[in-house]
Write an enzyme that holds these catalytic residues in place. Structure first.
Site, PDB file in Angstrom:
ATOM      1  N   ASP A  18     -11.223  -2.291  76.219  1.00 17.39           N
ATOM      2  CA  ASP A  18     -11.715  -0.938  76.431  1.00 17.39           C
ATOM      3  C   ASP A  18     -12.337  -0.677  77.616  1.00 17.39           C
ATOM      4  OD1 ASP A  18     -13.048   1.469  75.339  1.00 17.39           O
ATOM      5  OD2 ASP A  18     -14.874   0.437  75.420  1.00 17.39           O
ATOM      6  N   ASP A  20     -14.815   2.187  78.929  1.00 22.95           N
ATOM      7  CA  ASP A  20     -16.328   2.704  79.095  1.00 22.95           C
ATOM      8  C   ASP A  20     -17.118   1.416  78.614  1.00 22.95           C
ATOM      9  OD1 ASP A  20     -15.710   5.035  80.427  1.00 22.95           O
ATOM     10  OD2 ASP A  20     -15.152   5.921  78.303  1.00 22.95           O
ATOM     11  N   ASP A 217     -16.966  -2.402  72.972  1.00 19.84           N
ATOM     12  CA  ASP A 217     -18.280  -2.260  72.733  1.00 19.84           C
ATOM     13  C   ASP A 217     -18.894  -1.172  71.956  1.00 19.84           C
ATOM     14  OD1 ASP A 217     -19.417   0.394  74.980  1.00 19.84           O
ATOM     15  OD2 ASP A 217     -17.448  -0.237  74.980  1.00 19.84           O
TER      16      ASP A 217
END
Length: 466
Positions: A18, A20, A217
């Site tokens: 991922d 961000d 996340d």
């Protein structure tokens, strides 16, 4: 990191990240320096890399592109490209579904955004929308009819309702919402997810889910965590993501990705070998003045801080003044530092024996200054300098034994005592040819019982240049 997970890591052939708050901090743009090393090391090991993000490919910042990932799974799996821009998979939202969605936003009084493969637009610009979207996609245009110009792969809500906002039944059949911000959700095809996009690449490559490792996340990573062979949650992940993860690593700022991959045995810390570049290594210098000449030694406080501090303090206190080298073995080493001259005495500045400080960057090559001991964690004041000039092993043989190539080459060409590595703390290295000549002269003195010189070899004093 448990052994079972390390074993599973041996099957990994592709790693997806991922963006961000995984590869970079969303609010600041911070990317750890270790990330560059991660991508380089994975590439060197033949492991592919990919980005799996809710962002569109036009929102993948240059710093991430510069990592040269092999694949881009974007818009929560709706649009997938390889590194050359070839489309692997795409999952558009139909024109009717877009129109029905826009009608619903107007009914409930919220704003929206429309996302194409390489562009996006907003229905309107408000402070709330700017605060929400600009950190990811700055300066998006306002164009509520963007869907008339471009295929749409994802849509956004902009509102204050949070998780209380739900799609009507008429839209739930084809669309679903994935919350990514207190004021926004991604609206994606009901059968769409990062996992779906990654699955297309896995099938394209002829791999299996067990060959996939993922880092994430947020909630849009949940399906991906279910799919992948190994799933790793960042330190500040959503609690639901942590619950599904095989392992929870540290935060972005704490080099969480590198930390996890190192634990899995998939990357290694970049090691510097100060003994191979003494002239350019910064550190204090010890000048051991003997009755046979001077031994100039560079000390390594970064790798062995407690050991160096002990040696420097004892030297400055005059502890070694007049002390002999009580044990000398030609083609091995010279040992001193015991005020009793017997090899049975000596104390550290800590008042007792202190622990070993083994470093992956320091080795017992010829000219190394190491701590003498009576077993693990029994360091006091005694030390030795490696004198051996010959080893009966080639560089290739030493490398096969697990030593780094740069060190193996020194061992093979210049000598040393590799069997003492991880047994004695290395904390310094001779600096010049004059010192090596003195070392060899001392090593060749005549010795008697217990390898003690027949004529004392004396440390007159040790001067420290900080």
């Amino acid at each position: 990191m448990d052994a079972k997970l390390r074993y599973k890591a041996k099957k990994i052939k592709i790693v997806f990240f991922d963006i961000d708050d995984t590869l970079r901090v969303k609010d600041t743009g911070y990317i750890p320096a270790s990330i560059q090393s991660v991508f380089q090391q994975l590439r060197a090991r033949g492991i592919l890399t990919g980005i799996a993000s809710g962002r569109g490919i036009f929102g993948v910042v240059p710093e991430i592109r510069n990592l040269k990932p092999d694949f881009f799974v974007t818009l929560n799996g709706a649009y997938v490209e390889d590194k050359n821009g070839n489309v692997i998979y795409q999952n558009c939202i139909s024109r009717k579904q877009v129109e029905d969605y826009i009608s619903w936003t107007k009914e409930v009084g919220i704003d929206y955004g429309l996302v194409g493969s390489h562009h996006a637009a907003l229905s309107v610009r408000t402070p709330t929308i700017s605060n929400t979207i600009d950190v990811v996609y700055p300066d998006l245009p306002v164009n509520p009819e963007f869907f008339l110009e471009e295929d749409i792969y994802q849509m956004w809500t902009f509102e204050e309702q949070g998780d209380q906002l739900v799609l009507p039944d008429s839209l739930k059949e084809s669309l679903r919402m994935v919350r990514w911000h207190p004021h926004s959700s991604d609206v994606v095809p009901v059968n769409g997810s990062k996992a779906r996009g990654v699955e297309q690449i896995v099938e394209y490559l002829g791999l299996k889910p067990e060959n996939v490792l993922v880092f994430g996340d947020e909630l849009n990573d949940l399906e991906l965590f279910d799919y992948a062979g190994i799933s790793i949650a960042m330190g500040l992940s959503h609690e639901k993501v942590k619950e599904k993860a095989d392992y929870i690593t540290k935060t972005v700022e704490e080099d969480g990705i590198f930390y996890a991959l190192e634990g899995l045995g998939m990357v290694e810390k970049e090691r510097n070998f100060p003994q191979t570049d003494i002239e350019n290594t910064v550190g204090p210098v010890a000048l051991i003045q003997t009755n046979h000449g001077d031994l100039k030694i560079k000390l390594f406080p970064e790798q062995a801080p407690k050991t160096v501090a002990n040696f420097i303090a004892l030297s400055k206190d005059g502890y070694y003044d007049g002390v002999i080298f009580h044990r000398i073995i030609k083609d091995f080493m010279i040992q001193g530092g015991d005020p009793t001259g017997t090899g049975m005495g000596g104390e550290s500045i800590y008042g007792e024996s202190f622990e070993d400080e083994f470093s992956e960057e320091l080795y017992n090559i010829r000219g190394a200054l190491s701590m003498a001991n009576a077993g693990p964690n029994t360091n006091g004041s005694q030390f030795f300098i490696v004198q051996n000039q010959n080893l009966p092993y080639s560089k290739k043989e030493i490398t096969r034994g697990g030593w780094p190539e740069a060190i193996a080459e020194i061992y093979a060409n210049e000598g040393g005592t590799p069997h003492l590595d991880r047994r004695h703390t290395v904390f310094g290295q001779l600096m010049d040819e004059a010192s090596y000549k003195v070392l060899d002269e001392i090593a060749y003195v005549e010795t008697g019982t217990m390898d003690k010189p027949l004529e004392d070899v004396v440390i007159e004093t040790i001067k420290i240049e900080d």
